[in-house]
Design a protein around this motif. Structure first.
Motif, PDB file in Angstrom:
ATOM      1  N   MET A 198       0.852  -1.189   0.000  1.00 48.81           N
ATOM      2  CA  MET A 198       0.000   0.000   0.000  1.00 48.81           C
ATOM      3  C   MET A 198       0.889   1.241   0.000  1.00 48.81           C
ATOM      4  O   MET A 198       1.786   1.376   0.817  1.00 48.81           O
ATOM      5  N   ALA A 199       0.584   2.127  -0.915  1.00 54.07           N
ATOM      6  CA  ALA A 199       1.390   3.338  -1.010  1.00 54.07           C
ATOM      7  C   ALA A 199       1.006   4.281   0.099  1.00 54.07           C
ATOM      8  O   ALA A 199      -0.161   4.422   0.446  1.00 54.07           O
ATOM      9  N   GLU A 200       1.992   4.917   0.666  1.00 51.27           N
ATOM     10  CA  GLU A 200       1.747   5.861   1.744  1.00 51.27           C
ATOM     11  C   GLU A 200       1.616   7.262   1.170  1.00 51.27           C
ATOM     12  O   GLU A 200       2.181   7.598   0.133  1.00 51.27           O
ATOM     13  N   ASP A 201       0.789   8.088   1.865  1.00 46.96           N
ATOM     14  CA  ASP A 201       0.652   9.483   1.464  1.00 46.96           C
ATOM     15  C   ASP A 201       1.939  10.211   1.745  1.00 46.96           C
ATOM     16  O   ASP A 201       2.539  10.074   2.819  1.00 46.96           O
ATOM     17  N   ARG A 202       2.385  10.950   0.787  1.00 49.67           N
ATOM     18  CA  ARG A 202       3.590  11.739   0.945  1.00 49.67           C
ATOM     19  C   ARG A 202       3.219  13.191   1.163  1.00 49.67           C
ATOM     20  O   ARG A 202       2.401  13.749   0.451  1.00 49.67           O
ATOM     21  N   ALA A 203       3.856  13.758   2.142  1.00 45.12           N
ATOM     22  CA  ALA A 203       3.579  15.151   2.474  1.00 45.12           C
ATOM     23  C   ALA A 203       4.630  16.033   1.863  1.00 45.12           C
ATOM     24  O   ALA A 203       5.786  15.655   1.737  1.00 45.12           O
ATOM     25  N   GLU A 204       4.221  17.195   1.470  1.00 45.81           N
ATOM     26  CA  GLU A 204       5.145  18.192   0.987  1.00 45.81           C
ATOM     27  C   GLU A 204       5.928  18.737   2.163  1.00 45.81           C
ATOM     28  O   GLU A 204       5.526  18.593   3.321  1.00 45.81           O
ATOM     29  N   PRO A 205       7.065  19.386   1.899  1.00 44.20           N
ATOM     30  CA  PRO A 205       7.856  19.940   3.001  1.00 44.20           C
ATOM     31  C   PRO A 205       7.008  20.891   3.838  1.00 44.20           C
ATOM     32  O   PRO A 205       6.389  21.814   3.337  1.00 44.20           O
ATOM     33  N   GLY A 258       4.290  20.110   5.251  1.00 46.21           N
ATOM     34  CA  GLY A 258       2.881  19.760   5.175  1.00 46.21           C
ATOM     35  C   GLY A 258       2.537  18.588   6.053  1.00 46.21           C
ATOM     36  O   GLY A 258       3.375  18.006   6.736  1.00 46.21           O
ATOM     37  N   VAL A 259       1.275  18.212   5.988  1.00 44.70           N
ATOM     38  CA  VAL A 259       0.770  17.103   6.785  1.00 44.70           C
ATOM     39  C   VAL A 259       0.258  16.048   5.826  1.00 44.70           C
ATOM     40  O   VAL A 259      -0.446  16.371   4.862  1.00 44.70           O
ATOM     41  N   PRO A 260       0.603  14.754   6.012  1.00 51.67           N
ATOM     42  CA  PRO A 260       0.127  13.708   5.109  1.00 51.67           C
ATOM     43  C   PRO A 260      -1.397  13.685   5.045  1.00 51.67           C
ATOM     44  O   PRO A 260      -2.083  13.750   6.063  1.00 51.67           O
ATOM     45  N   GLY A 261      -1.950  13.563   3.836  1.00 47.33           N
ATOM     46  CA  GLY A 261      -3.390  13.462   3.667  1.00 47.33           C
ATOM     47  C   GLY A 261      -4.115  14.786   3.637  1.00 47.33           C
ATOM     48  O   GLY A 261      -5.315  14.812   3.384  1.00 47.33           O
ATOM     49  N   ARG A 262      -3.409  15.902   3.880  1.00 45.48           N
ATOM     50  CA  ARG A 262      -4.108  17.184   3.919  1.00 45.48           C
ATOM     51  C   ARG A 262      -4.629  17.560   2.535  1.00 45.48           C
ATOM     52  O   ARG A 262      -5.750  18.064   2.389  1.00 45.48           O
ATOM     53  N   GLY A 263      -3.847  17.326   1.482  1.00 48.84           N
ATOM     54  CA  GLY A 263      -4.298  17.646   0.135  1.00 48.84           C
ATOM     55  C   GLY A 263      -5.512  16.848  -0.271  1.00 48.84           C
ATOM     56  O   GLY A 263      -6.451  17.369  -0.875  1.00 48.84           O
ATOM     57  N   ARG A 264      -5.505  15.537   0.098  1.00 48.87           N
ATOM     58  CA  ARG A 264      -6.656  14.696  -0.237  1.00 48.87           C
ATOM     59  C   ARG A 264      -7.893  15.155   0.516  1.00 48.87           C
ATOM     60  O   ARG A 264      -8.990  15.207  -0.045  1.00 48.87           O
ATOM     61  N   GLY A 265      -7.755  15.507   1.787  1.00 45.78           N
ATOM     62  CA  GLY A 265      -8.906  15.983   2.557  1.00 45.78           C
ATOM     63  C   GLY A 265      -9.463  17.277   2.000  1.00 45.78           C
ATOM     64  O   GLY A 265     -10.682  17.483   1.969  1.00 45.78           O
ATOM     65  N   THR A 321      -9.371  18.191  -1.123  1.00 44.73           N
ATOM     66  CA  THR A 321     -10.079  17.855  -2.361  1.00 44.73           C
ATOM     67  C   THR A 321     -11.465  17.290  -2.065  1.00 44.73           C
ATOM     68  O   THR A 321     -12.447  17.620  -2.748  1.00 44.73           O
ATOM     69  N   VAL A 322     -11.552  16.413  -1.057  1.00 46.30           N
ATOM     70  CA  VAL A 322     -12.847  15.835  -0.686  1.00 46.30           C
ATOM     71  C   VAL A 322     -13.818  16.931  -0.252  1.00 46.30           C
ATOM     72  O   VAL A 322     -15.005  16.932  -0.609  1.00 46.30           O
ATOM     73  N   ARG A 323     -13.325  17.889   0.533  1.00 43.56           N
ATOM     74  CA  ARG A 323     -14.200  18.984   0.971  1.00 43.56           C
ATOM     75  C   ARG A 323     -14.679  19.819  -0.213  1.00 43.56           C
ATOM     76  O   ARG A 323     -15.840  20.217  -0.269  1.00 43.56           O
ATOM     77  N   GLN A 324     -13.794  20.087  -1.156  1.00 45.58           N
ATOM     78  CA  GLN A 324     -14.191  20.868  -2.329  1.00 45.58           C
ATOM     79  C   GLN A 324     -15.246  20.139  -3.150  1.00 45.58           C
ATOM     80  O   GLN A 324     -16.200  20.750  -3.633  1.00 45.58           O
ATOM     81  N   VAL A 325     -15.078  18.820  -3.302  1.00 45.75           N
ATOM     82  CA  VAL A 325     -16.070  18.041  -4.041  1.00 45.75           C
ATOM     83  C   VAL A 325     -17.408  18.041  -3.310  1.00 45.75           C
ATOM     84  O   VAL A 325     -18.481  18.178  -3.924  1.00 45.75           O
ATOM     85  N   ALA A 326     -17.362  17.893  -1.988  1.00 48.85           N
ATOM     86  CA  ALA A 326     -18.599  17.900  -1.204  1.00 48.85           C
ATOM     87  C   ALA A 326     -19.318  19.239  -1.322  1.00 48.85           C
ATOM     88  O   ALA A 326     -20.546  19.296  -1.465  1.00 48.85           O
ATOM     89  N   ILE A 327     -18.574  20.333  -1.278  1.00 48.21           N
ATOM     90  CA  ILE A 327     -19.176  21.658  -1.418  1.00 48.21           C
ATOM     91  C   ILE A 327     -19.795  21.823  -2.796  1.00 48.21           C
ATOM     92  O   ILE A 327     -20.906  22.363  -2.952  1.00 48.21           O
TER      93      ILE A 327
END
Length: 311
Positions: free
Chosen positions: A1-8, A10-17, A19-25
């Motif tokens: 399983m690939a792990e989420d990579r964080a930018e310098p 940053g926090v892992p998974g923040r970008g994905r979260g 995106t999910v919020r934007q789609v929900a909105i």
């Protein structure tokens, strides 16, 4: 399983979260727009719907095209447009709006209990007003009424078969004929319920909620100023005063022009105005006291006289 990579940094998974919020909105906004369009189309179709009362019969009969143009709860009446249309042997020609014979029309209107359609003349439009019964206009926006429309036609004293086609065009009210219209061969009667339209009802509720929201916002701002005591804060006082008078304009813009003292006033407007006025007055009084309060001065050390040795 690939792990989420964080930018310098940053926090892992923040970008994905994010995106999910934007789609929900976006989905929520799409559903809201779809619901709004559906409500509009439903109200539009119900306003254009027509109701037929009575059954045509005989060689010659009269159709009355009745339109509810304006509902006036204050005057307790409804303005109707009535157009008699001849059918069969009553028309000069098939499909012609001209009567072959003179027809006397009897109505339940108090303003025009009867009128005549002359032979050979265009039918024209007749303006009638019928009574409105039920609640009082101060029950706005929850007021409901009822009305009765009755029509009959005769030729040389002989009753004619009649039919009524009824529709409503007043955007502020919905006139709904009941399911049990009373009909007899020589006259037609329509009972209908009258209520505020859906858009009027929604806007009235929104205005009441907005009044309370603005009043509570002013109350919260006044509480902050009372706790911190910064003195006279002119921008804050200007905002409070502007809100006080803005609510008056908002209330006067309510659809249907409800009179003062309606349910809407007792549920929201009076309380909102009182909260804002009290908050503004107390804030000004506290600010004046703070501004006029004497401030403590720090004593300055005395300067020794020339030639005096320092102690």
């Amino acid at each position: 399983m690939a792990e989420d990579r964080a930018e310098p940094g940053g926090v892992p998974g923040r970008g994905r979260g994010k995106t999910v919020r934007q789609v929900a909105i976006a989905v929520f906004a799409l559903l809201l727009v779809t619901l709004s369009i559906a409500l509009y189309l439903d109200e539009r179709s119900s306003g254009q719907a027509s109701t037929q009362v009575g059954t045509p019969g005989g060689l010659g009969w009269v159709e009355f095209v009745v339109t509810a143009q304006k509902v006036d709860p204050g005057g307790q009446d409804v303005t109707l447009s009535v157009i008699p249309v001849p059918h069969g042997t009553l028309a000069q020609e098939p499909g012609s709006p001209v009567f072959e014979r003179t027809v006397e029309v009897t109505t339940t209107s108090l303003s025009k209990p009867s009128f005549r359609v002359a032979a050979g003349a265009p039918t024209g439009q007749q303006k009638l007003s019928v009574g409105l019964y039920g609640d009082t206009v101060t029950d706005y926006p929850f007021d409901r009424y009822s009305m009765v429309v009755g029509l009959a036609a005769t030729v040389d004293g002989r009753p004619l078969p009649v039919m009524m086609t009824f529709r409503d065009v007043d955007p502020f009210f919905v006139v709904k004929p009941r399911n049990d219209p009373r009909t007899v061969p020589d006259h037609v009667t329509l009972d209908a319920d009258v209520a505020r339209s859906r858009s009027t009802f929604i806007l009235a509720w929104f205005m009441m909620a907005a009044m309370w929201a603005l009043a509570l916002a002013v109350l919260g701002g006044a509480r902050v100023l009372l706790l911190k005591r910064p003195g006279i804060v002119w921008p804050a006082l200007g905002w409070m005063a502007a809100t006080l008078f803005a609510l008056v304009s908002m209330r006067n813009a309510a659809p249907g022009n409800p009179p003062i003292g309606s349910i809407m006033d007792y549920l929201a407007f009076f309380w909102a105005e009182a909260l804002i006025a009290v908050s503004l007055t107390i804030t000004v009084a506290t600010g004046i006291r703070t501004e006029l309060k004497p401030t403590a001065t720090t004593p300055t050390p005395e300067t020794p006289a020339p030639g005096t040795p320092d102690s």
